[in-house]
Motif scaffolding. Structure first.
Motif, PDB file in Angstrom:
ATOM      1  N   PHE A 184       0.839  -1.205   0.000  1.00 23.85           N
ATOM      2  CA  PHE A 184       0.000   0.000   0.000  1.00 23.85           C
ATOM      3  C   PHE A 184       0.875   1.256   0.000  1.00 23.85           C
ATOM      4  N   ILE A 185       1.910   1.263   0.826  1.00 31.15           N
ATOM      5  CA  ILE A 185       2.802   2.431   0.903  1.00 31.15           C
ATOM      6  C   ILE A 185       3.504   2.659  -0.432  1.00 31.15           C
ATOM      7  N   LEU A 186       3.973   1.572  -1.062  1.00 29.48           N
ATOM      8  CA  LEU A 186       4.685   1.704  -2.332  1.00 29.48           C
ATOM      9  C   LEU A 186       3.750   2.175  -3.442  1.00 29.48           C
ATOM     10  N   PHE A 187       2.504   1.678  -3.447  1.00 29.04           N
ATOM     11  CA  PHE A 187       1.533   2.178  -4.425  1.00 29.04           C
ATOM     12  C   PHE A 187       1.302   3.674  -4.219  1.00 29.04           C
ATOM     13  N   TRP A 188       1.228   4.089  -2.957  1.00 29.92           N
ATOM     14  CA  TRP A 188       1.018   5.507  -2.641  1.00 29.92           C
ATOM     15  C   TRP A 188       2.194   6.343  -3.155  1.00 29.92           C
ATOM     16  N   VAL A 189       3.407   5.858  -2.906  1.00 27.44           N
ATOM     17  CA  VAL A 189       4.605   6.578  -3.373  1.00 27.44           C
ATOM     18  C   VAL A 189       4.624   6.642  -4.895  1.00 27.44           C
ATOM     19  N   HIS A 190       4.272   5.536  -5.537  1.00 27.00           N
ATOM     20  CA  HIS A 190       4.255   5.524  -7.010  1.00 27.00           C
ATOM     21  C   HIS A 190       3.268   6.540  -7.556  1.00 27.00           C
ATOM     22  N   ILE A 191       2.082   6.606  -6.968  1.00 31.52           N
ATOM     23  CA  ILE A 191       1.077   7.553  -7.439  1.00 31.52           C
ATOM     24  C   ILE A 191       1.533   8.984  -7.224  1.00 31.52           C
ATOM     25  N   GLN A 192       2.204   9.235  -6.121  1.00 27.73           N
ATOM     26  CA  GLN A 192       2.744  10.570  -5.874  1.00 27.73           C
ATOM     27  C   GLN A 192       3.784  10.948  -6.927  1.00 27.73           C
ATOM     28  N   MET A 193       4.577   9.960  -7.355  1.00 22.59           N
ATOM     29  CA  MET A 193       5.625  10.238  -8.341  1.00 22.59           C
ATOM     30  C   MET A 193       5.064  10.287  -9.763  1.00 22.59           C
ATOM     31  N   PHE A 295      -2.733  14.518  -1.846  1.00 25.78           N
ATOM     32  CA  PHE A 295      -2.359  13.602  -0.760  1.00 25.78           C
ATOM     33  C   PHE A 295      -3.469  12.587  -0.507  1.00 25.78           C
ATOM     34  N   GLY A 296      -4.710  13.049  -0.467  1.00 25.30           N
ATOM     35  CA  GLY A 296      -5.837  12.160  -0.197  1.00 25.30           C
ATOM     36  C   GLY A 296      -6.132  11.226  -1.355  1.00 25.30           C
ATOM     37  N   GLU A 297      -6.016  11.758  -2.597  1.00 26.22           N
ATOM     38  CA  GLU A 297      -6.264  10.928  -3.768  1.00 26.22           C
ATOM     39  C   GLU A 297      -5.318   9.742  -3.823  1.00 26.22           C
ATOM     40  N   SER A 298      -4.102   9.956  -3.371  1.00 29.26           N
ATOM     41  CA  SER A 298      -3.114   8.872  -3.411  1.00 29.26           C
ATOM     42  C   SER A 298      -3.556   7.701  -2.551  1.00 29.26           C
ATOM     43  N   PHE A 299      -4.214   7.974  -1.426  1.00 32.81           N
ATOM     44  CA  PHE A 299      -4.721   6.888  -0.578  1.00 32.81           C
ATOM     45  C   PHE A 299      -5.831   6.120  -1.292  1.00 32.81           C
ATOM     46  N   THR A 300      -6.757   6.870  -1.915  1.00 31.02           N
ATOM     47  CA  THR A 300      -7.857   6.217  -2.625  1.00 31.02           C
ATOM     48  C   THR A 300      -7.346   5.377  -3.781  1.00 31.02           C
ATOM     49  N   GLU A 301      -6.434   5.934  -4.566  1.00 29.72           N
ATOM     50  CA  GLU A 301      -5.892   5.223  -5.718  1.00 29.72           C
ATOM     51  C   GLU A 301      -5.037   4.033  -5.289  1.00 29.72           C
ATOM     52  N   SER A 302      -4.359   4.160  -4.153  1.00 24.70           N
ATOM     53  CA  SER A 302      -3.564   3.030  -3.642  1.00 24.70           C
ATOM     54  C   SER A 302      -4.468   1.867  -3.281  1.00 24.70           C
ATOM     55  N   GLY A 303      -5.587   2.173  -2.629  1.00 22.23           N
ATOM     56  CA  GLY A 303      -6.556   1.135  -2.297  1.00 22.23           C
ATOM     57  C   GLY A 303      -7.101   0.470  -3.545  1.00 22.23           C
ATOM     58  N   ARG A 304      -7.394   1.278  -4.578  1.00 28.11           N
ATOM     59  CA  ARG A 304      -7.911   0.721  -5.825  1.00 28.11           C
ATOM     60  C   ARG A 304      -6.849  -0.158  -6.494  1.00 28.11           C
ATOM     61  N   ALA A 305      -5.593   0.281  -6.449  1.00 30.36           N
ATOM     62  CA  ALA A 305      -4.503  -0.513  -7.031  1.00 30.36           C
ATOM     63  C   ALA A 305      -4.345  -1.834  -6.299  1.00 30.36           C
ATOM     64  N   MET A 306      -4.500  -1.815  -4.964  1.00 34.37           N
ATOM     65  CA  MET A 306      -4.420  -3.048  -4.181  1.00 34.37           C
ATOM     66  C   MET A 306      -5.496  -4.037  -4.620  1.00 34.37           C
ATOM     67  N   VAL A 307      -6.733  -3.535  -4.772  1.00 34.74           N
ATOM     68  CA  VAL A 307      -7.860  -4.401  -5.155  1.00 34.74           C
ATOM     69  C   VAL A 307      -7.654  -4.948  -6.559  1.00 34.74           C
ATOM     70  N   ASP A 308      -7.304  -4.078  -7.511  1.00 35.76           N
ATOM     71  CA  ASP A 308      -7.138  -4.510  -8.909  1.00 35.76           C
ATOM     72  C   ASP A 308      -5.995  -5.510  -9.042  1.00 35.76           C
ATOM     73  N   THR A 309      -4.884  -5.254  -8.351  1.00 34.65           N
ATOM     74  CA  THR A 309      -3.734  -6.152  -8.441  1.00 34.65           C
ATOM     75  C   THR A 309      -4.036  -7.501  -7.793  1.00 34.65           C
ATOM     76  N   THR A 310      -4.751  -7.466  -6.670  1.00 28.77           N
ATOM     77  CA  THR A 310      -5.144  -8.719  -6.016  1.00 28.77           C
ATOM     78  C   THR A 310      -6.009  -9.559  -6.942  1.00 28.77           C
ATOM     79  N   ASP A 311      -6.956  -8.903  -7.604  1.00 29.57           N
ATOM     80  CA  ASP A 311      -7.825  -9.607  -8.546  1.00 29.57           C
ATOM     81  C   ASP A 311      -7.002 -10.226  -9.679  1.00 29.57           C
ATOM     82  N   ALA A 312      -6.025  -9.473 -10.187  1.00 26.15           N
ATOM     83  CA  ALA A 312      -5.184  -9.984 -11.281  1.00 26.15           C
ATOM     84  C   ALA A 312      -4.335 -11.169 -10.816  1.00 26.15           C
ATOM     85  N   ILE A 313      -3.856 -11.114  -9.582  1.00 25.05           N
ATOM     86  CA  ILE A 313      -3.047 -12.214  -9.048  1.00 25.05           C
ATOM     87  C   ILE A 313      -3.865 -13.498  -8.961  1.00 25.05           C
ATOM     88  N   PHE A 314      -5.098 -13.397  -8.476  1.00 27.90           N
ATOM     89  CA  PHE A 314      -5.932 -14.601  -8.354  1.00 27.90           C
ATOM     90  C   PHE A 314      -6.373 -15.121  -9.728  1.00 27.90           C
TER      91      PHE A 314
END
Length: 424
Positions: A184-193, A295-314
């Motif tokens: 989650f932290i790395l997704f947040w950092v990536h979105i910030q960058m 700053f806030g959008e990065s949290f929302t997008e990180s959560g979405r990235a977590m969900v989408d990536t988890t779905d792709a992994i399964f």
């Protein structure tokens, strides 16, 4: 210099992913009062080792993972038995060291034959010293010394098995949990960058292969593709790929934009051995503009990235189960190879890749495969339902067989990856 930097970043990324995972096990085991004997990154021969407090921190040769070895998880390798001759060193009337070999060379010690020993509950050792039995209290952190190696004793309340179901479950689950948090932290950092993606605007030429039509026609990386044979391609990369594939040995009229200049280019796709359809020897990139993320959008997008990536992994797991193939598996060699390619694209892309790998590592470790954290949690869950633990020897055998199978699979996958690299 660039290659050294890529190697360094790749190794650093794997080191962080594994360290964070094992630190989760280590931290929550220590909080539960469990003695953690070793915190290791990698397997096999030691490269570097130092001891801090009660734990040996070790870097090992084979970068296939790591472990936090807790007292009581596995049978102790060093034991004291009745009838054995030992030497004791006392400090403040308590035994602090029990020597098991080279007894004649030990100074300022008490030698004798063990009559009775309890290093888990009563913390006592009874020796026959010159025909007289004497009982000595043992310090909770006393050391067993054998072959120039010291092993700290583990009283019952410092062992993994003595803790509650909840404490043990948390110590095991904490490894994957740390990977989820890191992802989650790395997704947040990536979105910030990298920013937040906007709708795609056009297609452009990516990397090109030497000796192929794209280079021969004078195309350059970054050229914007306006139209092919008078048809606007827009942002549909698949449509363009299909047009190229069906145009083998047929000249195509491309209109491209390079900066402010618009050019007409004739390019003829041709066959590539082992592949179907026409090829021009270039990747086609869908250009996606971005905007800065709050700053806030990065949290929302990180959560979405977590969900989408988890779905792709399964989805990937499901495909692998339905149609297993060694070529679909990638070991350390392939992972290092892909990571190196991504590292060339920049730190933002490498950060996103690290987030994906961290999430994958957490999910994979929770699978109910013997030797993985998921399997250990199942045994703990069964114990919670039954009200009593499963025979540790049987559980240990299951995990040993699982670890051996995974290790053999890793060797096979690595061998397959090396063959693939050699064959190109």
């Amino acid at each position: 210099m660039e290659m050294l930097q890529i190697i360094f970043l790749t190794v650093l990324m794997f080191f962080i992913l594994v360290t964070v995972h094992e630190w989760g096990h280590y931290y929550f085991a220590k909080r539960a009062g469990i003695l953690v004997r070793e915190f290791a990154i990698g397997f096999g021969p030691k490269l570097f080792s130092y001891k801090r407090n009660e734990t040996q921190f070790t870097l090992r040769l084979l970068p296939f993972g790591g472990y936090a070895r807790m007292a009581g998880e596995d049978p102790e390798l060093v034991e004291v038995q009745a009838g054995q001759t030992v030497a004791l060193r006392l400090t403040n009337d308590e035994v602090t060291k029990i020597y098991l070999d080279r007894l004649d060379s030990r100074k300022n010690v008490i030698r004798g034959e063990v009559v009775r020993v309890d290093l888990e509950n009563q913390l006592q050792i009874e020796l026959n010293v010159d025909g007289e039995a004497q009982v000595y209290p043992v310090h909770r952190q006393a050391m067993l010394v054998s072959k120039a190696k010291e092993t700290q004793i583990a009283p019952k309340d410092r062992q993994y098995g003595s803790k509650t179901v909840g404490q043990r479950a948390l110590a095991i689950f904490a490894g994957p949990l740390m990977n989820f948090i890191l992802a989650f932290i790395l997704f947040w950092v990536h979105i910030q960058m990298a920013g937040i993606a906007l709708p795609p605007t056009h297609l452009e030429i990516g990397e090109m292969s030497k000796g192929m039509p794209a280079i021969e026609a004078g195309l350059k990386t970054g050229d914007v593709i306006e139209s092919i044979n008078g048809v606007k391609v827009g942002t549909d990369a698949q449509k363009m790929i299909d047009m190229i594939s069906t145009s083998k040995d047929k000249p195509m009229q491309w209109q491209i934009r390079r900066g402010e200049e618009v050019r007409d280019v004739t390019i003829t796709p041709r066959e590539v051995a082992g592949q179907e359809g026409g090829k021009i020897g270039s990747t086609i990139i869908t250009y996606i503009p971005t905007r800065s993320a709050s700053f806030g959008e990065s949290f929302t997008e990180s959560g979405r990235a977590m969900v989408d990536t988890t779905d792709a992994i399964f989805v990937g797991f499901k495909k692998l189960i339905n149609k297993f193939s060694m070529n679909d598996l990638g070991g350390p060699v392939r992972t290092f190879e892909v990571t190196g390619q991504i590292a060339k694209q920049g730190i933002a892309q490498l950060t996103q890749w690290a987030a994906i790998l961290s999430l994958y590592l957490g999910i994979f470790n929770l699978l109910p495969i013997p030797a993985l954290d998921g399997s250990r949690l199942i045994f703990i869950g069964v114990e919670a339902v039954r009200g009593k633990p499963i025979d540790p020897n049987r559980e240990g055998m299951v995990h040993f067989i699982g670890f051996a199978a995974l290790f053999l699979l890793m060797i096979a996958v690595t061998y397959n990856d090396i063959l693939r690299l050699i064959s190109g």
